[in-house]
Design a protein around this motif. Structure first.
Motif, mmCIF file in Angstrom:
data_model
loop_
_atom_site.group_PDB
_atom_site.id
_atom_site.type_symbol
_atom_site.label_atom_id
_atom_site.label_comp_id
_atom_site.label_asym_id
_atom_site.label_seq_id
_atom_site.Cartn_x
_atom_site.Cartn_y
_atom_site.Cartn_z
ATOM 1 N N PHE A 165 -2.482 26.406 -4.453
ATOM 2 C CA PHE A 165 -1.057 26.333 -4.130
ATOM 3 C C PHE A 165 -0.614 27.660 -3.538
ATOM 4 N N ALA A 166 0.015 27.594 -2.374
ATOM 5 C CA ALA A 166 0.467 28.806 -1.690
ATOM 6 C C ALA A 166 1.824 28.566 -1.061
ATOM 7 N N LEU A 167 2.604 29.638 -0.957
ATOM 8 C CA LEU A 167 3.921 29.596 -0.332
ATOM 9 C C LEU A 167 3.966 30.608 0.800
ATOM 10 N N ASN A 168 4.634 30.238 1.880
ATOM 11 C CA ASN A 168 4.795 31.165 2.992
ATOM 12 C C ASN A 168 5.723 32.304 2.588
ATOM 13 N N SER A 169 5.502 33.461 3.180
ATOM 14 C CA SER A 169 6.328 34.622 2.879
ATOM 15 C C SER A 169 6.415 35.492 4.125
ATOM 16 N N ASN A 191 22.843 51.568 7.216
ATOM 17 C CA ASN A 191 22.132 50.753 6.224
ATOM 18 C C ASN A 191 20.672 50.588 6.604
ATOM 19 N N LEU A 192 19.777 50.904 5.668
ATOM 20 C CA LEU A 192 18.337 50.676 5.818
ATOM 21 C C LEU A 192 17.904 49.705 4.730
ATOM 22 N N THR A 193 17.195 48.651 5.122
ATOM 23 C CA THR A 193 16.825 47.608 4.157
ATOM 24 C C THR A 193 15.387 47.165 4.375
ATOM 25 N N ALA A 194 14.683 46.980 3.267
ATOM 26 C CA ALA A 194 13.362 46.335 3.265
ATOM 27 C C ALA A 194 13.512 45.027 2.498
ATOM 28 N N ASN A 195 13.129 43.943 3.119
ATOM 29 C CA ASN A 195 13.390 42.611 2.569
ATOM 30 C C ASN A 195 12.097 41.813 2.490
ATOM 31 N N TYR A 196 11.901 41.142 1.352
ATOM 32 C CA TYR A 196 10.730 40.277 1.160
ATOM 33 C C TYR A 196 11.220 38.888 0.793
ATOM 34 N N ARG A 197 10.801 37.891 1.592
ATOM 35 C CA ARG A 197 11.260 36.522 1.388
ATOM 36 C C ARG A 197 10.084 35.597 1.106
ATOM 37 N N ILE A 198 10.257 34.726 0.112
ATOM 38 C CA ILE A 198 9.270 33.700 -0.220
ATOM 39 C C ILE A 198 9.903 32.340 0.054
ATOM 40 N N PHE A 199 9.263 31.534 0.897
ATOM 41 C CA PHE A 199 9.811 30.245 1.307
ATOM 42 C C PHE A 199 9.446 29.179 0.267
ATOM 43 N N LEU A 200 10.431 28.833 -0.560
ATOM 44 C CA LEU A 200 10.210 27.792 -1.555
ATOM 45 C C LEU A 200 10.116 26.423 -0.900
ATOM 46 N N THR A 201 10.932 26.201 0.123
ATOM 47 C CA THR A 201 10.853 25.013 0.979
ATOM 48 C C THR A 201 11.080 25.488 2.407
ATOM 49 N N LEU A 204 14.839 26.844 2.047
ATOM 50 C CA LEU A 204 15.265 27.669 0.917
ATOM 51 C C LEU A 204 14.272 28.808 0.700
ATOM 52 N N THR A 205 14.800 30.031 0.586
ATOM 53 C CA THR A 205 13.949 31.188 0.321
ATOM 54 C C THR A 205 14.473 31.967 -0.878
ATOM 55 N N TRP A 206 13.539 32.626 -1.526
ATOM 56 C CA TRP A 206 13.864 33.573 -2.587
ATOM 57 C C TRP A 206 13.735 34.967 -1.991
ATOM 58 N N ASP A 207 14.837 35.733 -2.032
ATOM 59 C CA ASP A 207 14.890 37.041 -1.388
ATOM 60 C C ASP A 207 14.818 38.164 -2.411
ATOM 61 N N ILE A 208 14.063 39.198 -2.071
ATOM 62 C CA ILE A 208 14.018 40.436 -2.848
ATOM 63 C C ILE A 208 14.209 41.579 -1.851
ATOM 64 N N ALA A 209 15.188 42.452 -2.102
ATOM 65 C CA ALA A 209 15.506 43.481 -1.113
ATOM 66 C C ALA A 209 15.793 44.823 -1.778
ATOM 67 N N MET A 210 15.497 45.871 -1.024
ATOM 68 C CA MET A 210 15.813 47.241 -1.417
ATOM 69 C C MET A 210 16.528 47.894 -0.255
ATOM 70 N N SER A 211 17.732 48.448 -0.513
ATOM 71 C CA SER A 211 18.554 49.001 0.559
ATOM 72 C C SER A 211 19.019 50.405 0.222
ATOM 73 N N ASP A 212 19.401 51.123 1.276
ATOM 74 C CA ASP A 212 20.008 52.444 1.135
ATOM 75 C C ASP A 212 21.248 52.477 2.014
ATOM 76 N N TYR A 213 22.392 52.724 1.405
ATOM 77 C CA TYR A 213 23.652 52.845 2.126
ATOM 78 C C TYR A 213 23.980 54.335 2.232
ATOM 79 N N ILE A 214 24.013 54.837 3.457
ATOM 80 C CA ILE A 214 24.142 56.273 3.697
ATOM 81 C C ILE A 214 25.497 56.557 4.340
ATOM 82 N N PHE A 215 26.299 57.370 3.684
ATOM 83 C CA PHE A 215 27.585 57.772 4.267
ATOM 84 C C PHE A 215 27.972 59.154 3.747
ATOM 85 N N ASP A 216 28.855 59.814 4.466
ATOM 86 C CA ASP A 216 29.343 61.140 4.080
ATOM 87 C C ASP A 216 30.490 61.013 3.091
ATOM 88 N N THR A 217 30.532 61.918 2.131
ATOM 89 C CA THR A 217 31.582 61.895 1.119
ATOM 90 C C THR A 217 31.915 63.305 0.654
#
Length: 239
Positions: A165-169, A191-201, A204-217
């Motif tokens: 059994f395998a799912l596309n990603s 915004n910098l983002t790395a995203n990993y998606r697993i296609f359940l159908t 429909l996908t299950w998403d896992i993401a890591m982001s960095d929001y960069i701004f001056d303050t």
């Protein structure tokens, strides 16, 4: 004498040809005749000579051909998703995060994504250690981001769940910009983002993401570029 010499020469030649297999003698009852060896001739089970050309005659083979239907490729280019997770707002603790996005897949590899997300900032270390009035009001502590990203599907693949059994990603990276509303001010944000998606159908996908929001303050009195890390997981629907 000359005729005898010719007979001896002929007999010697025939013996040599028989020994190397170029000619073969006829059956026992035909002691005089010789048969030339033919490359296209073979002996069948009864001993009779048959021609390879005859054995290679056209043979009608009745092959049952199965009907193969090509897969109908889906053309869902639009994506709608929702994510939940955590956001580490620099100087303001790690807090809950909720976001939604709408994406259009331009090609197999490139897509554009509009994103909205929000979080509530916590207290700074200064506020915790020193008995002073809060730096921000409750409304000012609400962080809201909206922007547009361009994504690239970097590594399509599969996830194996067991032997059969395998799912596309797909692993993708995103780069974009937008606006962050925080501490009563609007700040341009990269915004910098790395995203990993697993296609359940296929829709429909299950998403896992890591982001960095960069701004001056300069909320804490020091002007600096803040990196606000964000980890999310959720689901996306294709239509």
């Amino acid at each position: 004498m000359e005729i005898r010499f010719q007979r001896i020469l002929l007999a010697t030649s025939l013996s040599l040809l028989i020994s190397i297999g170029i000619i073969t003698p006829a059956k026992a009852d035909q002691s005089v005749d010789f048969v030339l060896f033919n490359e296209d001739a073979t002996n069948d089970a009864s001993g009779n000579n048959t021609s390879l050309n005859e054995s290679n005659a056209d043979v009608d083979v009745d092959v049952d051909r199965r009907t193969v239907l090509e897969d109908i490729l889906d053309n869902e280019n639009f994506e709608l998703g929702i994510q939940f997770g955590l956001m580490s707002i620099e100087d303001f603790e790690t807090n809950g995060w909720v976001s939604a996005h709408f994406a259009y897949h331009i090609t197999e590899f490139f897509y554009a994504k509009a994103r909205y997300g929000q979080s509530d900032a916590g207290q700074t270390s200064f506020e915790k250690l020193v008995n002073v009035p809060p730096l921000l009001t409750d409304e000012q502590r609400k962080l809201r981001y909206y922007g547009l990203n361009i994504g690239y599907n970097l590594m399509p693949g599969e996830v194996f769940l067991g032997r059969d059994f395998a799912l596309n990603s797909v692993f993708s990276i995103e780069l974009g910009g937008g606006t962050t509303e925080f501490a009563g001010d609007e700040k341009f944000t990269v915004n910098l983002t790395a995203n990993y998606r697993i296609f359940l159908t296929d829709w429909l996908t299950w998403d896992i993401a890591m982001s960095d929001y960069i701004f001056d303050t300069s909320i804490t009195g020091e002007h600096k570029t803040s990196h606000n890390l964000n980890f999310t997981t959720g689901f996306a629907f294709y239509f």
